[in-house]
Design a protein around this motif. Structure first.
Motif, short mmCIF file in Angstrom:
data_model
loop_
_atom_site.label_atom_id
_atom_site.label_comp_id
_atom_site.label_asym_id
_atom_site.label_seq_id
_atom_site.Cartn_x
_atom_site.Cartn_y
_atom_site.Cartn_z
N VAL A 273 1.27 -4.95 -6.91
CA VAL A 273 0.10 -5.19 -6.09
C VAL A 273 -1.03 -4.30 -6.57
CG1 VAL A 273 -0.85 -5.07 -3.78
CG2 VAL A 273 1.50 -5.80 -4.12
N LEU A 274 -2.16 -4.88 -6.85
CA LEU A 274 -3.31 -4.11 -7.30
C LEU A 274 -4.36 -4.06 -6.20
CD1 LEU A 274 -3.82 -5.19 -11.01
CD2 LEU A 274 -2.53 -3.29 -10.06
N THR A 275 -5.04 -2.94 -6.13
CA THR A 275 -6.12 -2.77 -5.16
C THR A 275 -7.43 -2.67 -5.92
OG1 THR A 275 -4.57 -1.51 -3.83
CG2 THR A 275 -6.88 -1.42 -3.22
N VAL A 276 -8.37 -3.50 -5.51
CA VAL A 276 -9.67 -3.51 -6.19
C VAL A 276 -10.76 -3.44 -5.13
CG1 VAL A 276 -8.88 -4.78 -8.20
CG2 VAL A 276 -9.70 -6.02 -6.20
N PRO A 277 -11.94 -2.96 -5.50
CA PRO A 277 -13.02 -2.88 -4.52
C PRO A 277 -13.44 -4.26 -4.06
CG PRO A 277 -13.54 -1.63 -6.51
CD PRO A 277 -12.34 -2.46 -6.81
N GLU A 278 -14.10 -4.26 -2.93
CA GLU A 278 -14.65 -5.51 -2.44
C GLU A 278 -15.65 -6.06 -3.45
OE1 GLU A 278 -16.30 -6.96 1.92
OE2 GLU A 278 -15.80 -4.88 1.47
N VAL B 221 -14.75 -7.73 -6.09
CA VAL B 221 -14.00 -8.05 -7.31
C VAL B 221 -12.92 -9.05 -6.94
CG1 VAL B 221 -12.52 -7.15 -9.12
CG2 VAL B 221 -14.46 -5.80 -8.32
N ASP B 222 -12.89 -10.16 -7.63
CA ASP B 222 -11.89 -11.19 -7.36
C ASP B 222 -10.66 -10.91 -8.20
OD1 ASP B 222 -13.22 -12.62 -5.45
OD2 ASP B 222 -14.36 -13.75 -6.92
N MET B 223 -9.55 -11.29 -7.65
CA MET B 223 -8.28 -10.88 -8.22
C MET B 223 -7.28 -11.99 -8.03
SD MET B 223 -6.32 -8.10 -8.93
CE MET B 223 -4.55 -8.13 -9.09
N ARG B 224 -6.67 -12.43 -9.10
CA ARG B 224 -5.59 -13.40 -9.00
C ARG B 224 -4.37 -12.85 -9.69
NH1 ARG B 224 -6.69 -18.20 -6.92
NH2 ARG B 224 -4.78 -19.08 -7.72
N ALA C 41 2.91 -2.25 1.01
CA ALA C 41 3.43 -2.26 -0.35
C ALA C 41 3.43 -3.66 -0.94
CB ALA C 41 4.86 -1.69 -0.37
N ALA C 42 3.56 -4.66 -0.08
CA ALA C 42 3.59 -6.03 -0.58
C ALA C 42 2.21 -6.67 -0.51
CB ALA C 42 4.59 -6.86 0.22
N GLY C 43 1.27 -6.01 0.13
CA GLY C 43 -0.07 -6.54 0.17
C GLY C 43 -0.27 -7.67 1.15
N ARG D 38 -17.51 -0.23 5.42
CA ARG D 38 -16.48 0.22 4.49
C ARG D 38 -16.77 -0.24 3.08
NH1 ARG D 38 -12.06 -2.65 5.27
NH2 ARG D 38 -13.29 -4.41 5.95
N GLY E 73 -16.02 0.54 -1.24
CA GLY E 73 -14.96 1.04 -2.10
C GLY E 73 -13.65 0.30 -1.89
N ARG E 74 -12.55 0.99 -2.05
CA ARG E 74 -11.22 0.44 -1.99
C ARG E 74 -10.93 -0.23 -0.66
NH1 ARG E 74 -7.45 2.50 -5.26
NH2 ARG E 74 -8.18 2.70 -7.37
N ALA E 75 -11.28 -1.46 -0.55
CA ALA E 75 -11.12 -2.14 0.73
C ALA E 75 -9.88 -3.02 0.74
CB ALA E 75 -12.34 -2.96 1.07
N GLY E 76 -9.07 -2.92 -0.27
CA GLY E 76 -7.80 -3.63 -0.24
C GLY E 76 -7.94 -5.14 -0.27
N VAL E 77 -8.83 -5.65 -1.03
CA VAL E 77 -8.91 -7.09 -1.17
C VAL E 77 -7.81 -7.55 -2.10
CG1 VAL E 77 -10.29 -9.01 -1.95
CG2 VAL E 77 -11.37 -7.12 -0.76
N GLU E 78 -6.94 -8.35 -1.57
CA GLU E 78 -5.72 -8.63 -2.31
C GLU E 78 -5.86 -9.80 -3.27
OE1 GLU E 78 -2.50 -7.48 -3.66
OE2 GLU E 78 -3.56 -6.54 -2.02
N VAL F 91 -8.26 -13.61 -3.65
CA VAL F 91 -9.33 -14.41 -3.07
C VAL F 91 -8.76 -15.72 -2.57
CG1 VAL F 91 -11.07 -13.37 -4.46
CG2 VAL F 91 -9.83 -15.29 -5.34
#
Lengths: 229, 229
Positions: free
Chosen positions: A170-175, A177-180, B30-32, B218, B220-225, B227
DNA sequence: ATTCGCTTGTGAAGGCGTGCACAAATCGCG
DNA sequence: CGCGATTTGTGCACGCCTTCACAAGCGAAT
């Protein structure tokens, strides 16, 4: 919508076959979806279809490519040149769909300098330098899981706003940033789950379990596209 | 559920860290995923958690592995030893999750005989022979799109009931055969779509368009898992 | 033994995607 | 010019998934 690329591929196939227009039913069959869903998807992006005739293939391709942002060729940076990275670097499907692999990176000095399909592998520390020259829009992570978060942070730091992650973590990225994520092992595990379920069902043919067994007449090619959930 | 493999991976990580029990909130992080979703998923498979304490990591791993059918090692046949096939054949993630690549196949005589990580590439015509020796449960198709349907038919003919398809095309399989698809180019196109959308939004900062812009505090690291859609 | 804090399991509400069925619109033909 | 065949676009209902919020249950400390 995530189905647009699928429609686009089907449309390109139709165009190669010389078809000029296509009905929603025809395109839906080629893309493997319901025709009503396809019409709703296309209408959702304000599409141009002619009632009584269908959709103009060339126009629809143009529209979808515009919506998907494929009119401009986007530069992709690939990080992690292991087994999978090699395959991705040489994957012809990327270039043919308007993506240009702009740079290859790895942290292992033994791999730096290797040449793959016209590109030289560079050290990950050179990422800021390369990113300053070329505008990298998309980053692909094909590293081991332990390195993935660090690489993601480095990519974000140089302005990458879309990341495709092949590492099983699981990766954490800032708001913003899109992530797949694509996890090959998870796909197999899902298939294993269905295998297990099927084995349990055939062991109990009577079926005390509430499994849908669909004993309808139609056998053979029933067009099952993808199993649910 | 398709999230069980994700939970399983997180649980293995926790077990390696020496943790003995884990709360739903910790495992969800941990699993997001959302903790409520995780609890519902686990309760859905009749799980054993202790209120006030959490879940026993080892027990939960055992339960999930049973449900996923990972207690038995499943044999996988890989067809199409091109760029991607090479990578898949050498992918360590398969073996570590209980899958054994039992055989490699290709239609190109030039590739037959090549040895990859201990296995010899055989011609696709030998598939029935090999399948008779080993019980192949899962087939992986990494061929070009033009050959994929033929290969799928061949796999089904020898009794394979689960197929993972990497070829960029729609495959039709009989009822009872599960089918999953991974298209690497589609993933990039989806990211491209979001890139395009973001570019359009920043061009119109006021936002006549109805884009959700979430100007909460908020940063920075906002935990966007991942999209959506 | 009792109380208190913590965590699971679940009922209910809300949102979203899906599919059906039908009105509106267009083309071809007589 | 009118009519029928055909196909798109969409209103509506249904069902699934997600999320919140809370009761029930368990352990620990006093």
């Amino acid at each position: 919508m995530a189905r647009l690329p699928e429609y686009l591929r089907a449309l390109h196939n139709l165009a190669d076959s010389g078809d000029d227009t296509v009905s929603s039913e025809g395109l839906a069959a080629a893309a493997g979806v319901n025709s009503a869903k396809l019409r709703k998807d296309l209408s959702h992006l304000g599409s141009y279809g002619t009632r009584g005739v269908g959709y103009d293939v060339a126009l629809l391709i143009e529209q979808i490519e515009y919506v998907l942002g494929l009119t401009q060729c986007r530069a992709v940076a690939l990080v992690g040149i292991g087994n999978l990275g090699h395959a991705l670097a040489g994957y012809a499907g990327f270039a043919s769909r308007g993506f240009r692999i702009a740079a290859l990176f790895d942290a292992d000095p033994a791999r730096v300098g290797e040449e793959i399909s016209g590109l030289t592998v560079r050290h990950i520390d050179e990422l800021p330098t390369i990113a300053a020259e070329e505008s990298i829009a998309i980053g692909v992570i094909a590293t081991p899981a332990a390195a993935a978060q660090t690489v993601a942070d480095q990519l974000v730091a140089v302005g990458v706003t879309s990341i495709l992650n092949f590492a099983p973590c699981v990766l954490t990225v800032p708001e913003g940033v899109d992530m797949r994520k694509v996890d090959l092992a998870i796909e197999l595990q899902i298939l294993s789950f269905h295998e297990h379920r099927k084995a349990a069902l055939t062991a109990l043919p009577g079926g005390l379990v509430g499994g849908a067994e669909e004993t309808d007449g139609r056998a053979g090619r029933a067009g099952v596209e993808a199993v649910g959930s």
